[in-house]
Design a protein around this motif. Structure first.
Motif, PDB file in Angstrom:
ATOM      1  N   TYR A 145      41.988  44.054  34.511  1.00 53.43           N
ATOM      2  CA  TYR A 145      41.444  44.077  33.142  1.00 53.43           C
ATOM      3  C   TYR A 145      42.440  44.582  32.102  1.00 53.43           C
ATOM      4  O   TYR A 145      42.096  44.795  30.958  1.00 53.43           O
ATOM      5  CB  TYR A 145      40.158  44.908  33.091  1.00 53.43           C
ATOM      6  N   LYS A 164      38.938  37.808  30.825  1.00 52.12           N
ATOM      7  CA  LYS A 164      38.808  39.174  31.355  1.00 52.12           C
ATOM      8  C   LYS A 164      37.486  39.812  30.916  1.00 52.12           C
ATOM      9  O   LYS A 164      36.861  40.538  31.677  1.00 52.12           O
ATOM     10  CB  LYS A 164      40.013  40.018  30.931  1.00 52.12           C
ATOM     11  N   ALA A 168      34.668  41.121  33.514  1.00 45.95           N
ATOM     12  CA  ALA A 168      34.291  42.542  33.513  1.00 45.95           C
ATOM     13  C   ALA A 168      32.799  42.704  33.248  1.00 45.95           C
ATOM     14  O   ALA A 168      32.121  43.511  33.886  1.00 45.95           O
ATOM     15  CB  ALA A 168      35.105  43.302  32.466  1.00 45.95           C
TER      16      ALA A 168
END
Ligand code: KG4
Ligand code: ZN
Length: 327
Positions: free
Chosen positions: A206, A247, A251
């Motif tokens: 991340y 990302k 996440a």
């Protein structure tokens, strides 16, 4: 509760009056963009001088547009960082002086946290949410468990995403700040022509890295001509924004987030908005006038902070780098 917000962390002198953390009564922004444009970036000394000149009239204008007097203000909030140290000191000192002179409480707020608070001003957002900060100085992903309660998930190890837009714009001979110019040029370009990629950080899925992308664009541009400019802009934009989108979606899924909350100047990009809307959870954006640096978000968050923790002592200082207080 009426809150006067002051923002001076970079090149905008901004003042706003917000009621109860949400209702924006005025949101005045004195931009210095043309002052710095000839240099292709912000010149700190010039930014400070301009802040000093325009801060007072900007405060007066914010009160006038809100239809309130300074005496009617209940709390003064200013950004205490991160940003340019001299610039922050001007807004922060003004806020402290006003609070002292008017005998009102004062709070210093984190500029980055305020960017993330912006979407909360006009939406009820389900939590936990994944916070995405995309600005000229920061690129990070955070888990927002509640207001004031954050966990850092990922951040950039070199340039911020907005900074990479500004640097690529400069290479292409576009004006500062570059983001909006790249977006405009990209509309005429072929985003698939060049396969650029933003960086991956080993074992940190991340985290972000934009300096390699910027260099790749530079070398490619050296081989090309004016007619290829729109394709370069479009391909760069797709790579830079696509990386955030990928990302953030990953996440949000992995952390069981019920929403994505995005803030910071780069959320002004309609392309980013369109791309991130493909997420499985609802995405919340800053309202009109709340994406780029502004003082309404500072006043809004100032109110919430005052409710949770009370006023700040006058001893708090301007800080160039401050992380959000992660709990
Ligand atoms: O949040 P902000 O106003 O200031 C900081 O706190 O950094 O963000 C400014 C950044 C600049 O780098 C600018 O180029 C970028 O936001 N930006 C954009 C767009 N509009 C502004 N980047 C990409 N596309 C846009 N449309
Ligand atoms: Zn900002």
């Amino acid at each position: 509760m009426l809150v006067l917000g002051i923002e001076s962390t970079c090149d905008e002198t901004a003042c706003a009056v917000v009621r109860d953390g949400k209702e924006v009564l005025s949101n005045v922004i004195a931009s210095q963009a043309d002052l710095h444009a000839v240099y292709g970036g912000v010149v700190p000394e010039l930014a400070c001088r301009r802040h000093i000149e325009v801060l007072r009239p900007t405060i007066e204008e914010a009160c006038k547009q809100a239809g309130v007097t300074l005496e009617e203000i209940d709390l003064i909030a200013a950004a205490r960082g991160p940003g340019l140290i001299g610039a922050i000191m001007i807004g922060l000192s003004a806020a402290k002086s006003l609070a002292l002179g008017l005998n009102k409480p004062f709070v210093g707020v984190n500029h980055i946290e305020a960017h993330l608070y912006a979407p909360f001003m006009d939406h009820d957002i389900p939590l936990p949410a994944l916070g995405v900060v995309a600005s000229g100085g920061h690129t990070s992903l955070m888990l927002i468990e509640s207001l004031g309660n954050y966990q850092l998930i990922g951040e950039t190890i070199d340039d911020a995403v907005g900074e990479s837009f500004d640097k690529v714009a400069k290479m292409l001979g576009l004006p500062y700040p570059g983001g909006p110019h790249i977006e405009k040029l990209a509309q005429e370009g072929n985003a698939k022509r060049f396969a650029f990629k933003a960086g991956r950080v080993k074992e940190k899925p991340y985290h972000f890295s934009y300096s390699g992308l910027k260099t790749a664009v530079l070398y490619k541009w050296k081989e090309l001509e004016e007619k290829d400019k729109a394709d370069i802009a479009a391909s760069f934009q797709e790579a830079a924004l696509g990386d955030i989108v990928k990302k953030a979606k990953l996440a949000a899924k992995e952390l069981g987030c019920k929403a994505i909350v995005a803030g910071g100047g780069v959320t002004h990009s309609l392309r980013l908005r369109a791309m991130l809307e493909s997420a499985e959870v609802p995405v919340f954006w800053p309202g009109e006038g709340l994406s780029l640096d502004n003082a309404a978000m500072i006043a809004g968050l100032g109110y919430q902070q005052y409710k949770m923790q009370g006023e700040d002592p006058f001893s708090i200082r301007a800080e160039t780098r401050i992380a959000i207080a992660y709990k």
